[in-house]
Scaffold this motif. Structure first.
Motif, PDB file in Angstrom:
ATOM      1  N   LEU A 142      15.432  31.308  -1.730  1.00 22.57           N
ATOM      2  CA  LEU A 142      14.936  32.087  -2.866  1.00 22.57           C
ATOM      3  C   LEU A 142      16.043  33.001  -3.390  1.00 22.57           C
ATOM      4  O   LEU A 142      16.654  33.735  -2.616  1.00 22.57           O
ATOM      5  N   THR A 143      16.266  32.945  -4.688  1.00 25.15           N
ATOM      6  CA  THR A 143      17.242  33.828  -5.317  1.00 25.15           C
ATOM      7  C   THR A 143      16.564  34.655  -6.392  1.00 25.15           C
ATOM      8  O   THR A 143      16.073  34.114  -7.387  1.00 25.15           O
ATOM      9  N   PHE A 144      16.513  35.943  -6.142  1.00 22.00           N
ATOM     10  CA  PHE A 144      15.911  36.882  -7.094  1.00 22.00           C
ATOM     11  C   PHE A 144      17.011  37.494  -7.948  1.00 22.00           C
ATOM     12  O   PHE A 144      18.058  37.866  -7.422  1.00 22.00           O
ATOM     13  N   THR A 145      16.758  37.609  -9.229  1.00 20.62           N
ATOM     14  CA  THR A 145      17.697  38.281 -10.128  1.00 20.62           C
ATOM     15  C   THR A 145      16.900  39.194 -11.049  1.00 20.62           C
ATOM     16  O   THR A 145      15.870  38.786 -11.588  1.00 20.62           O
ATOM     17  N   ALA A 146      17.356  40.425 -11.170  1.00 14.90           N
ATOM     18  CA  ALA A 146      16.632  41.377 -12.018  1.00 14.90           C
ATOM     19  C   ALA A 146      17.584  42.390 -12.625  1.00 14.90           C
ATOM     20  O   ALA A 146      18.621  42.707 -12.032  1.00 14.90           O
ATOM     21  N   PRO A 147      17.235  42.890 -13.798  1.00 20.07           N
ATOM     22  CA  PRO A 147      17.998  44.001 -14.342  1.00 20.07           C
ATOM     23  C   PRO A 147      17.728  45.248 -13.490  1.00 20.07           C
ATOM     24  O   PRO A 147      16.749  45.281 -12.729  1.00 20.07           O
ATOM     25  N   GLU A 148      18.572  46.235 -13.629  1.00 15.65           N
ATOM     26  CA  GLU A 148      18.460  47.472 -12.829  1.00 15.65           C
ATOM     27  C   GLU A 148      17.041  48.055 -12.872  1.00 15.65           C
ATOM     28  O   GLU A 148      16.518  48.537 -11.870  1.00 15.65           O
ATOM     29  N   SER A 149      16.421  47.981 -14.051  1.00 14.02           N
ATOM     30  CA  SER A 149      15.096  48.578 -14.226  1.00 14.02           C
ATOM     31  C   SER A 149      14.000  47.890 -13.404  1.00 14.02           C
ATOM     32  O   SER A 149      12.919  48.453 -13.228  1.00 14.02           O
ATOM     33  N   LEU A 150      14.275  46.692 -12.897  1.00 14.34           N
ATOM     34  CA  LEU A 150      13.284  45.995 -12.070  1.00 14.34           C
ATOM     35  C   LEU A 150      13.772  45.803 -10.635  1.00 14.34           C
ATOM     36  O   LEU A 150      13.142  45.104  -9.834  1.00 14.34           O
ATOM     37  N   ALA A 151      14.875  46.457 -10.315  1.00 12.39           N
ATOM     38  CA  ALA A 151      15.467  46.307  -8.974  1.00 12.39           C
ATOM     39  C   ALA A 151      14.518  46.782  -7.871  1.00 12.39           C
ATOM     40  O   ALA A 151      14.558  46.266  -6.749  1.00 12.39           O
ATOM     41  N   HIS A 152      13.647  47.743  -8.209  1.00 14.41           N
ATOM     42  CA  HIS A 152      12.710  48.249  -7.193  1.00 14.41           C
ATOM     43  C   HIS A 152      11.757  47.160  -6.698  1.00 14.41           C
ATOM     44  O   HIS A 152      11.242  47.244  -5.586  1.00 14.41           O
ATOM     45  N   LEU A 153      11.502  46.154  -7.517  1.00 14.64           N
ATOM     46  CA  LEU A 153      10.633  45.056  -7.076  1.00 14.64           C
ATOM     47  C   LEU A 153      11.305  44.274  -5.953  1.00 14.64           C
ATOM     48  O   LEU A 153      10.690  43.911  -4.946  1.00 14.64           O
ATOM     49  N   ILE A 154      12.591  44.013  -6.141  1.00 15.28           N
ATOM     50  CA  ILE A 154      13.359  43.298  -5.117  1.00 15.28           C
ATOM     51  C   ILE A 154      13.453  44.145  -3.852  1.00 15.28           C
ATOM     52  O   ILE A 154      13.269  43.648  -2.741  1.00 15.28           O
ATOM     53  N   GLU A 155      13.696  45.443  -4.038  1.00 11.09           N
ATOM     54  CA  GLU A 155      13.789  46.336  -2.875  1.00 11.09           C
ATOM     55  C   GLU A 155      12.504  46.328  -2.065  1.00 11.09           C
ATOM     56  O   GLU A 155      12.520  46.344  -0.835  1.00 11.09           O
ATOM     57  N   LYS A 156      11.373  46.311  -2.757  1.00 10.22           N
ATOM     58  CA  LYS A 156      10.089  46.279  -2.072  1.00 10.22           C
ATOM     59  C   LYS A 156       9.936  44.982  -1.263  1.00 10.22           C
ATOM     60  O   LYS A 156       9.432  44.994  -0.139  1.00 10.22           O
ATOM     61  N   ALA A 157      10.378  43.882  -1.838  1.00  4.63           N
ATOM     62  CA  ALA A 157      10.283  42.592  -1.142  1.00  4.63           C
ATOM     63  C   ALA A 157      11.181  42.559   0.093  1.00  4.63           C
ATOM     64  O   ALA A 157      10.913  41.837   1.050  1.00  4.63           O
ATOM     65  N   GLN A 158      12.232  43.352   0.079  1.00  2.76           N
ATOM     66  CA  GLN A 158      13.205  43.357   1.186  1.00  2.76           C
ATOM     67  C   GLN A 158      12.710  44.119   2.398  1.00  2.76           C
ATOM     68  O   GLN A 158      13.255  43.951   3.484  1.00  2.76           O
ATOM     69  N   ASN A 159      11.726  44.980   2.199  1.00  6.21           N
ATOM     70  CA  ASN A 159      11.318  45.846   3.316  1.00  6.21           C
ATOM     71  C   ASN A 159       9.946  45.489   3.897  1.00  6.21           C
ATOM     72  O   ASN A 159       9.186  44.786   3.294  1.00  6.21           O
TER      73      ASN A 159
END
Ligand code: ADP
Ligand code: MG
Length: 159
Positions: A142-159
């Motif tokens: 899985l490769t997630f890509t997001a602009p800075e404004s949506l980076a918190h979504l990826i961060e949430k998935a990481q934890n």
């Protein structure tokens, strides 16, 4: 020079559908409305599976199924709604492009798109994209890509 926004990317892998759903559920729990998520993979890659976890994480108890024949499905999540589009094998989006354009600007809506090639021109740059690749051993990269404004979504998935 072309405008380029800062993007965040994250690569991970999941060994089964449950793991994909759990990851998606965590990401979904960070959604507050207005998020646009484009899912890309071959058939059977896990886009609908990911959506199932995502919708649960957003807080909906609705059953998620592939909207392949209806093109769009809506799930209720309290104040929010999740709009799930699937443009598989559609040559042109027709009336669905109007429905999509409407929900893309709805701050209470979370929009998830499978097979979005034919609506690329409507999709805003500010969206999270997930590319899922099936591996020889059956796992998914899985490769997630997001602009800075949506980076918190990826961060949430990481934890
Ligand atoms: P798509 O919507 O991309 O066509 P689906 O989510 O409908 O794909 O189907 C994915 C299929 O692959 C399901 O049968 C699911 O159980 C299976 N699968 C196996 N491993 C995984 C994984 N790691 N992540 C997601 N789905 C997986
Ligand atoms: Mg699907």
């Amino acid at each position: 020079m072309a405008y380029m926004s800062t993007v965040v990317t994250w690569q991970t892998s999941t060994i089964n559908s449950e793991e994909t759903e759990r990851l998606a559920e965590k990401l979904g729990s960070a959604c507050r409305g207005g998020e646009i998520i484009e899912l890309m993979s071959d058939l059977g890659g896990g886009k609908t599976t990911f959506t199932r976890g995502l919708v649960r994480g957003i807080g909906s108890k609705d059953a998620v199924a592939s909207p392949t024949f209806t093109i769009s499905k809506v799930y209720d999540a309290g104040m929010l709604t999740v709009h799930h589009f699937d443009f598989y094998r559609l040559d042109e989006p027709g009336i669905m492009s109007e429905e999509l354009a409407e929900v893309l600007v709805d701050p209470q809506a979370i929009v998830v798109i499978e097979w979005g090639d034919i609506v690329q021109h409507i999709l805003p740059e500010k969206r999270l994209t997930l590319k899922i690749a099936q591996q020889p051993d059956g796992s998914r990269a899985l490769t997630f890509t997001a602009p800075e404004s949506l980076a918190h979504l990826i961060e949430k998935a990481q934890n």
